[in-house]
Design an enzyme around this catalytic site. Sequence first.
Site, mmCIF file in Angstrom:
data_model
loop_
_atom_site.group_PDB
_atom_site.id
_atom_site.type_symbol
_atom_site.label_atom_id
_atom_site.label_comp_id
_atom_site.label_asym_id
_atom_site.label_seq_id
_atom_site.Cartn_x
_atom_site.Cartn_y
_atom_site.Cartn_z
ATOM 1 N N HIS A 45 -31.233 -37.418 20.493
ATOM 2 C CA HIS A 45 -31.497 -37.129 22.069
ATOM 3 C C HIS A 45 -30.425 -36.903 22.927
ATOM 4 C CE1 HIS A 45 -30.619 -41.309 22.557
ATOM 5 N NE2 HIS A 45 -30.479 -41.081 23.802
ATOM 6 N N ASP A 94 -32.955 -39.895 14.791
ATOM 7 C CA ASP A 94 -32.338 -39.411 16.149
ATOM 8 C C ASP A 94 -30.488 -39.369 15.629
ATOM 9 O OD1 ASP A 94 -31.468 -39.089 18.775
ATOM 10 O OD2 ASP A 94 -31.758 -41.193 19.165
ATOM 11 N N GLY A 190 -26.296 -44.561 28.186
ATOM 12 C CA GLY A 190 -24.896 -43.979 28.278
ATOM 13 C C GLY A 190 -24.234 -44.473 26.859
ATOM 14 N N SER A 192 -25.751 -44.284 24.174
ATOM 15 C CA SER A 192 -26.339 -43.546 23.118
ATOM 16 C C SER A 192 -25.456 -42.545 22.242
ATOM 17 C CB SER A 192 -27.382 -42.699 23.624
ATOM 18 O OG SER A 192 -28.476 -43.399 24.032
HETATM 19 C C1 4AZ Z 1 -30.800 -45.311 26.543
HETATM 20 O O1 4AZ Z 1 -31.738 -45.230 27.400
HETATM 21 C C2 4AZ Z 1 -30.836 -46.656 25.707
HETATM 22 N N1 4AZ Z 1 -30.801 -51.595 24.561
HETATM 23 C C3 4AZ Z 1 -29.863 -46.896 24.771
HETATM 24 C C4 4AZ Z 1 -29.980 -48.085 24.114
HETATM 25 C C5 4AZ Z 1 -30.971 -49.035 24.416
HETATM 26 C C6 4AZ Z 1 -31.467 -48.837 25.431
HETATM 27 C C7 4AZ Z 1 -31.991 -47.521 26.177
HETATM 28 C C8 4AZ Z 1 -30.598 -50.378 23.658
HETATM 29 O O2 4AZ Z 1 -30.199 -44.442 26.289
#
Ligand code: 4AZ
Length: 247
Positions: A45, A94, A190, A192
């Site tokens: 993603h 993902d 951020g 991710s």
């Molecule tokens: C995001 O929005 C996201 N708490 C990444 C990790 C988590 C939640 C949201 C895990 O990229």
Amino acid sequence: IYGGAKTTAGKHPWVASLQIKTSKRNTHICGGVLIKACWVLTAGHCIEQPAENLQVALGKQNLKKREHQEQVFDVEKIIVHYKYREKDGVPHNDIALLKLKPVDGHCAVETKYVKTACLPHFFFPVGTDCFISGWGMTETDEESHQLLDANVKLISQKKCSAPRAYDHILDESMFCAGNLRRPGADSCQGDSGGPLTCVENGSYYVYGLVSWGDGCGLKNKPGVYTQVTTFLSWIKSKIQSESRSLH
Ligand code: 4AZ
């Protein structure tokens, strides 16, 4: 990272910052993890841009500074997993591979600040204490310039699939980590694509990639990570076929 602390330089030398190149300055969009000199794993993603617009920075601590230990590469090729899809706002499978563009015939050079993480060829037990790291959102509602890390524990699929947690949403491409009862440490927006690493015999294994979650640091809503073991054969076959073919 929620509930994290500033890392010491070289503690997580496989952490990459995936950035969009703009005329003004480069902007961090996601984390990543170096698994081979020319290869970085990230989340599917995270890829919403063509390779030409992206760059990968290795050996970074402070994103706002030019650092002597950094190694920056353009992206030669993006390979998003063929089963990656977003369903009801949840990313499945993902995972993506980024092939770095060599500079003077080589990609990442191993230093104290830039190293590869191992691919996991086995499962870590539930309850194992692992690390998450990244430049994502913190509890003070801002992204961190400094690389932060935190400890999270692996949570069983059964517990994380309970009605009060992620009722029926999880598949075999995902696992949860954190603490269901007393949330503290968590990944956030951020972070991710960045690594969840677990240690065995002094070696660091990239066991998960930051993927999603219901908010950040919430009770019964731990972070959800891409299960890297599920994609081992895909990763190896993609790297092999790319390295075999002549360009
Ligand atoms: C995001 O929005 C996201 N708490 C990444 C990790 C988590 C939640 C949201 C895990 O990229």
